[in-house]
Design an enzyme around this catalytic site. Structure first.
Site, PDB file in Angstrom:
ATOM      1  N   ASP A 120       4.948  -1.127  -7.743  1.00  0.00           N
ATOM      2  CA  ASP A 120       3.968  -0.120  -8.111  1.00  0.00           C
ATOM      3  C   ASP A 120       4.342   1.138  -7.328  1.00  0.00           C
ATOM      4  O   ASP A 120       5.115   1.082  -6.363  1.00  0.00           O
ATOM      5  CB  ASP A 120       2.537  -0.582  -7.813  1.00  0.00           C
TER       6      ASP A 120
HETATM    7  C1  BGC Z   1      -0.681   2.534 -10.714  1.00  0.00           C
HETATM    8  C2  BGC Z   1       0.184   1.907 -11.771  1.00  0.00           C
HETATM    9  C3  BGC Z   1       0.898   2.991 -12.533  1.00  0.00           C
HETATM   10  C4  BGC Z   1       1.703   3.824 -11.565  1.00  0.00           C
HETATM   11  C5  BGC Z   1       2.486   4.940 -12.222  1.00  0.00           C
HETATM   12  C6  BGC Z   1       0.081   3.511  -9.852  1.00  0.00           C
HETATM   13  O1  BGC Z   1      -0.787   4.231  -9.046  1.00  0.00           O
HETATM   14  O2  BGC Z   1      -1.247   1.537  -9.913  1.00  0.00           O
HETATM   15  O3  BGC Z   1      -0.583   1.115 -12.630  1.00  0.00           O
HETATM   16  O4  BGC Z   1       1.700   2.437 -13.532  1.00  0.00           O
HETATM   17  O5  BGC Z   1       0.831   4.402 -10.623  1.00  0.00           O
HETATM   18  O6  BGC Z   1       1.646   5.947 -12.646  1.00  0.00           O
END
Ligand code: BGC
Length: 838
Positions: free
Chosen positions: A317
Site C-alpha cells: 500500500d
Molecule cells: C490506499 C490504497 C490506495 C492507495 C493509492 C492508499 O492510501 O490505502 O487503497 O490504492 O492509497 O491511492
C-alpha cells in the site's frame, strides 16, 4: 483543623525563607494535606504503575507475535500461468540486477495521472506499469464513469452483476493506459461498525466478499491486472499509519488475531480472489500480530504465497513499506509509490554483499513480469496515456466510457437499494398530485471540478477544516470528521472515490416524472424544519451518511439529519426516507414513528443515483437489494465492535480480536441481541413463499492423520512438487460436495427479484470457547420471478464451505456431526430448515 497543626520540631531542616516559593508550597501543602498526601502518594506511585503498565503492555504485545516464515516461496509456472512464467524467465534472465531492482519500485512520474508508476527495463522490453485507483471506477480523471460502490454491489447480492460491472470498469482502466487497477477491496470486511472504508468492500461476510470479489477480479482481468486489497486484517482507519508525534512515534495499530480467525474470516475472501486468478495483492498499512503487513513473513510467505500458492506479485500500500531487506524477505515484491528502502540500487547492493539472496530479487522481478504477460499487458497502451497528470491543463481527451455500459450502470444502481420499511402502501408512488421533497441529499452538490488533481468527492469535498486536513497529512486522527455531504452522495471519499461523468440526482429524476404525471412539487433542501404543504401526498426526505478513507466515522447516525426526518414526519403522515449511506446507518431516532411510512437504504449507487431511485419509488422496478450488514437498534449493540480501537497513550496500539469470527451478524446471536434489521433483510413490492428443500451432500469427515502441507519456516518452497495444490491452494477445498435446492414462488402482485440465502450451522466449537459458532452464509442466489411463477434455486457447496480451520493440524477439516441447514430471506428469517450429517 488545618490551623491546629503542631509547630515544627527541632530536628527539622532549616526552614525555607518566609515568602519564598518553597515556603509557600509547604504552607499550601500543610493547609491542604488531605488532598496533597494522597495526590503525593499517587505521584510517587506513578512511575511504578507506569512500569507495571509497560510490563503488561509488553506481556500483552508479546502474546501476539507473528511467526517468521522463510524463505519466500518462489513463483512458478502453475496452471494457466505456464506460458507467462516461461516468458518471464526469458526476460528476467536477460536483466541485470540493476534492472531487476528498478522494476520493484515506484518512480516519480509527472507525465501521467497514474497514482503509481513502476520502474521499467526498456532494454529488455518492459515499459513499467501504471497502477491506479480503484475498485469503484477510475479515479481523478475525465472521460470515465462512476460505478456503484462495493457496498452497493454487496447490497445487490448479485454475482453476475459484480462480474459485468468489473468488465466495463476494467475496460475503462485499459483505455486510460492503466495496467493495474487497485481493487477490489475484500478487506476491511467490516469488523468495526464505524470503519471508514467498509463501503469500499462488499459485505460484512467473508463468503459473500469471496464470491463478489472473485467475480470482480475475473471481470477486471479481462482488461487489466487486478490488485485485491488490503492484505490482511486491515479493519480500521484510526492509527492506520505510524504517527511521528514529536519524536515519540506511534506505530500503526496491530490487528491481533488467532490463526482460526485469520483463516475462517479475514483470509477467506483473499483465497477466493487468488483462486479467481488475481494477479496482484496489496499488503496493508496495519500490523498483523505486531509485524507490519508489508514485512509480515507469516502473512505473505506463509499464508499468501505458501498456503494460497499465489503466483502474482505483492505491492505495498502507498508508503506501507517500513523496511528494506526484511520486507523483501517477507515476500514484498514492489514498493509504492516510491521507496527509501529499495531505491539507489539498494537491493542490487544487498545481493552483491550477500545481505539478500539473489533468488529473492530474481523472484520479485519474475513475479512482476509473469503477471505482466499473464494479463496481456505487453500489448497494453502506453502507461497512463489517457490520463494526464492534471486535467485542468490542455490534454488529449480520452473517452474511456463504453456506451454499452449505460444499462449496466443503471442496473447496478437499481439493485443496491434496500427497502426496509413500507407501510400503508406508501410505495410505490402512483402519479401523486402533489409531492414535497426535502433534505440536502436530494440535489447536486454545488460544484464538481478538480482542485489540482483531486476531485470534490475525495477528501477535500466536504470542506475539511485546517485541523482536519493537518490530521490527514500527519496521519493523526482527524478531529470531528464530517458525517454528511452536501449533495447527493454517490460514492465515499478517499482513494476509493470515483469520477462521475454526471450525477443524476433524486430531485432531477423526480422532476422529470412530475412533468409526465402532472405532479406539483414543493421543496426545501436547506431547512431543518421545512414547511409542509398539506396537499402533499407524500414527503420524500433525502439524507446521507458520509464515510471516507483516513478516518473512522464519528457515529452511525447524525443528529441533524435525524432532526430533519423527525420534523418532516411531525407535519406529514406519509414521510418516505431515502438514505445514501456509506456504511451502517441507524434509524431508531424515527423508525417507529407511524408517519414514517417507508425507508430505503440507497447506499452508494454511482452516477445514476437519481434515475435509479426514481424507478424504484415509482414502481417501474421492485427494490431488490438486501442488507449486506446488520443494522442494530442502538450503537451500543455492536459492543466493542462499534468503534475502532485507540492507542490510548500507547506507542504500539493493540487491537485484540477477542470476538474471533463473530463479527457483524455472527456476533448478534452470540451476544443474544436482536437487531433492528438483520443481515440479508430487505423488502420488495411482491411476496414470496419457499418450499421443497432438498439436500444432496456427498462428503466425508476428514480422517485423523490426513497429510496436509504445512507452511512454516523452511518448508515453504514445496508447492511445485505437489499436484494437490493449484492456484489458490489445496484444490480439493474447491471441489463440489453437493447441492441444496429449494423452490420459490412469487405469490405477490408484481415481478420482483428474491434473494434466496443459505446459512449453515457448522458443528463443533471454535478454539475460543467464549465465541460459539453461529450460522454462517454459505450460498445466495438472486432470481427474478413473475407473479404466480416459481423458480428453483440451487446452492453449490464446496468442500471449504463445510470445513473449519484446525489450528493444531494446520488444515481445513470437514467436521463430523450434524450440519443445520437454513434457507430463506435473511439470516433470521429462514422458513426452510433441515440438516445433514457428515
Ligand atoms: C490506499 C490504497 C490506495 C492507495 C493509492 C492508499 O492510501 O490505502 O487503497 O490504492 O492509497 O491511492
Amino acid at each position: 483543623m488545618d490551623g491546629d497543626e503542631p509547630a515544627t520540631t527541632g530536628n527539622e531542616k532549616a526552614p525555607l525563607l518566609e515568602g519564598s516559593k518553597g515556603s509557600k508550597l509547604i504552607a499550601f501543602c500543610r493547609r491542604h494535606k488531605r488532598i496533597v498526601i494522597p495526590v503525593g502518594i499517587m505521584i510517587l506511585l506513578l512511575p511504578l504503575l507506569g512500569l507495571l503498565a509497560l510490563r503488561n503492555h509488553h506481556a500483552h504485545a508479546m502474546n501476539w507475535t507473528s511467526p517468521l516464515v522463510y524463505p519466500s516461496p518462489q513463483g512458478y509456472a502453475i496452471g494457466n500461468w505456464s506460458a507467462a512464467y516461461e516468458k518471464a524467465h526469458a526476460m528476467v534472465g536477460n536483466m541485470s540486477l540493476e534492472e531487476m531492482n528498478n522494476i520493484t519500485l515506484g518512480v516519480v512520474d509527472t507525465t501521467s495521472g497514474c497514482v503509481g508508476v513502476s520502474g521499467s527495463a526498456p532494454r529488455v522490453g518492459f515499459p513499467g506499469l501504471c497502477l491506479h485507483d480503484a475498485g469503484n471506477g477510475v479515479r481523478n480523471t475525465d472521460g470515465v464513469n462512476a460505478y456503484a460502490s462495493g457496498i452497493h454491489i454487496g447490497a445487490s447480492w448479485n454475482a453476475s452483476l459484480a462480474y459485468e460491472r468489473a468488465q466495463f470498469m476494467g475496460a475503462e482502466f485499459k483505455r486510460k493506459g492503466v495496467n493495474v487497477a487497485l481493487g477490489p477491496v475484500v478487506g476491511p470486511i467490516g469488523r468495526i461498525a464505524e470503519g471508514g472504508r467498509f463501503w469500499e468492500g462488499f459485505s460484512a461476510d467473508p463468503y459473500m466478499d469471496g464470491i463478489l470479489g472473485a467475480q470482480s477480479i475475473i471481470g477486471l482481468q479481462e482488461s487489466v491486472i487486478a490488485s485485491v486489497k488490503h492484505f490482511v486484517a486491515n479493519e480500521q482507519e484510526t492509527n492506520r499509519n505510524p504517527i511521528a508525534n514529536d519524536g515519540n512515534p506511534i506505530l500503526s495499530s496491530s490487528s491481533n488475531l488467532d490463526d482460526e480467525t485469520m483463516h475462517e474470516l479475514y483470509l477467506w475472501p483473499f483465497q477466493d480472489a487468488i483462486v479467481a486468478g488475481a494477479g496482484c495483492v496489496m499488503c496493508s498499512y496495519n500490523r498483523i500480530n505486531n509485524t507490519y503487513g508489508c514485512e509480515n513473513s507469516k502473512a505473505i510467505n506463509g499464508l499468501l504465497k505458501g498456503e494460497l500458492n499465489f503466483p502474482g506479485f505483492v505491492v505495498s500500500d502507498w508508503v506501507a513499506q517500513h523496511s528494506g531487506i526484511e520486507s523483501a524477505n517477507a515476500g514484498l515484491d514492489m514498493a509504492m509509490p516510491t521507496t527509501g528502502f529499495w531505491n539507489e540500487l539498494q537491493l542490487q547492493k544487498a545481493v552483491n554483499s550477500g545481505a539478500l539472496n539473489r533468488t529473492r530479487l530474481v523472484d520479485m522481478a519474475t513475479r512482476i513480469i509473469a503477471t505482466f504477460y499473464q494479463f496481456g499487458q505487453d500489448k497494453a497502451l502506453p502507461n497512463g496515456v489517457g490520463m494526464p497528470a492534471n486535467i485542468l491543463l490542455p490534454h488529449n481527451y480520452t473517452d474511456a466510457k463504453d456506451p454499452a455500459a449505460k444499462s449496466s450502470l443503471l442496473q447496478q444502481a437499481l439493485e443496491g437499494h434496500v427497502l426496509v420499511k413500507n407501510v400503508n402502501n406508501a410505495l410505490p408512488l402512483r402519479k401523486p398530485k402533489v409531492l414535497s421533497i426535502f433534505g440536502y441529499d436530494a440535489i447536486q452538490q454545488t460544484s464538481f471540478v478538480p482542485n489540482g488533481n483531486t476531485f470534490p468527492q475525495s477528501w477535500e469535498a466536504i470542506g475539511l477544516g485546517i485541523q482536519q486536513s493537518m490530521g490527514i497529512a500527519s496521519n493523526a486522527p482527524v478531529p470531528d470528521p464530517p458525517q454528511t455531504q452536501n449533495g447527493t452522495l454517490v460514492v465515499g471519499g478517499g482513494s476509493g472515490s470515483n469520477t462521475p461523468a454526471y450525477i443524476s440526482t433524486p430531485y432531477d429524476a423526480i422532476a422529470a416524472r412530475a412533468y409526465d404525471d402532472g405532479t406539483g412539487i414543493f421543496f426545501d433542501f436547506v431547512s431543518t424544519e421545512p414547511s409542509v404543504v398539506s396537499s402533499s401526498e407524500a414527503c420524500l426526505v433525502f439524507i446521507n451518511e458520509f464515510s471516507s478513507e483516513v478516518w473512522d466515522r464519528a457515529g452511525l447516525a447524525d443528529a441533524d439529519s435525524d432532526t430533519v426526518v423527525n420534523n418532516v414526519a411531525s407535519a406529514c403522515n406519509n414521510t418516505i426516507v431515502v438514505i445514501h449511506n456509506a456504511g451502517i446507518r441507524l434509524v431508531d431516532a424515527w423508525i417507529d414513528n407511524p408517519n414514517v411510512t417507508a425507508v430505503i437504504f440507497a447506499h452508494l449507487p454511482g452516477q445514476d443515483a437519481g434515475r435509479a431511485v426514481a424507478q424504484i419509488l415509482y414502481g417501474d422496478v421492485s427494490p431488490s437489494g438486501r442488507l449486506p450488514y446488520t443494522v442494530a437498534r442502538q450503537a451500543s449493540d455492536y459492543g466493542n465492535l462499534l468503534s475502532p480501537c485507540q492507542a490510548d497513550g500507547s506507542s504500539s496500539p493493540q487491537c485484540v480480536y477477542t470476538e474471533g469470527v463473530n463479527i457483524d451478524y455472527r456476533g448478534f446471536p452470540a451476544r443474544n441481541i436482536t437487531p433492528r434489521y438483520e443481515f440479508g433483510y430487505g423488502l420488495t413490492y411482491s411476496a414470496f413463499s419457499y418450499s421443497d428443500l432438498h439436500t444432496s451432500i456427498n462428503a466425508t469427515a476428514t480422517p485423523d492423520g490426513a497429510v496436509v502441507p504445512v507452511y512454516t519456516n523452511d518448508t515453504t518452497n514445496s508447492n511445485s512438487n505437489n499436484t494437490a495444490i493449484g492456484v489458490g491452494g489445496l484444490l480439493s477445498l474447491f471441489e463440489s460436495i453437493g447441492t441444496i435446492t429449494a423452490t420459490i414462488a412469487n405469490t405477490g402482485p408484481v415481478a420482483a427479484a428474491e434473494v434466496a440465502q443459505l446459512y449453515l450451522q457448522i458443528p463443533g466449537g471454535t478454539s475460543n470457547t467464549s465465541n460459539p459458532r453461529t450460522r454462517v452464509l454459505r450460498g445466495f442466489e438472486k432470481v427474478l420471478i413473475k407473479p404466480n411463477e416459481t423458480a428453483e434455486v440451487s446452492f453449490n457447496l464446496r468442500r471449504k464451505d463445510v470445513s473449519t480451520w484446525n489450528v493444531t493440524r494446520q488444515a481445513w477439516v470437514v467436521p463430523s456431526g450434524e450440519f443445520g441447514v437454513y434457507v430463506g430471506k435473511s439470516v433470521l428469517n429462514t422458513p426452510l430448515r433441515t440438516s445433514f450429517t457428515i
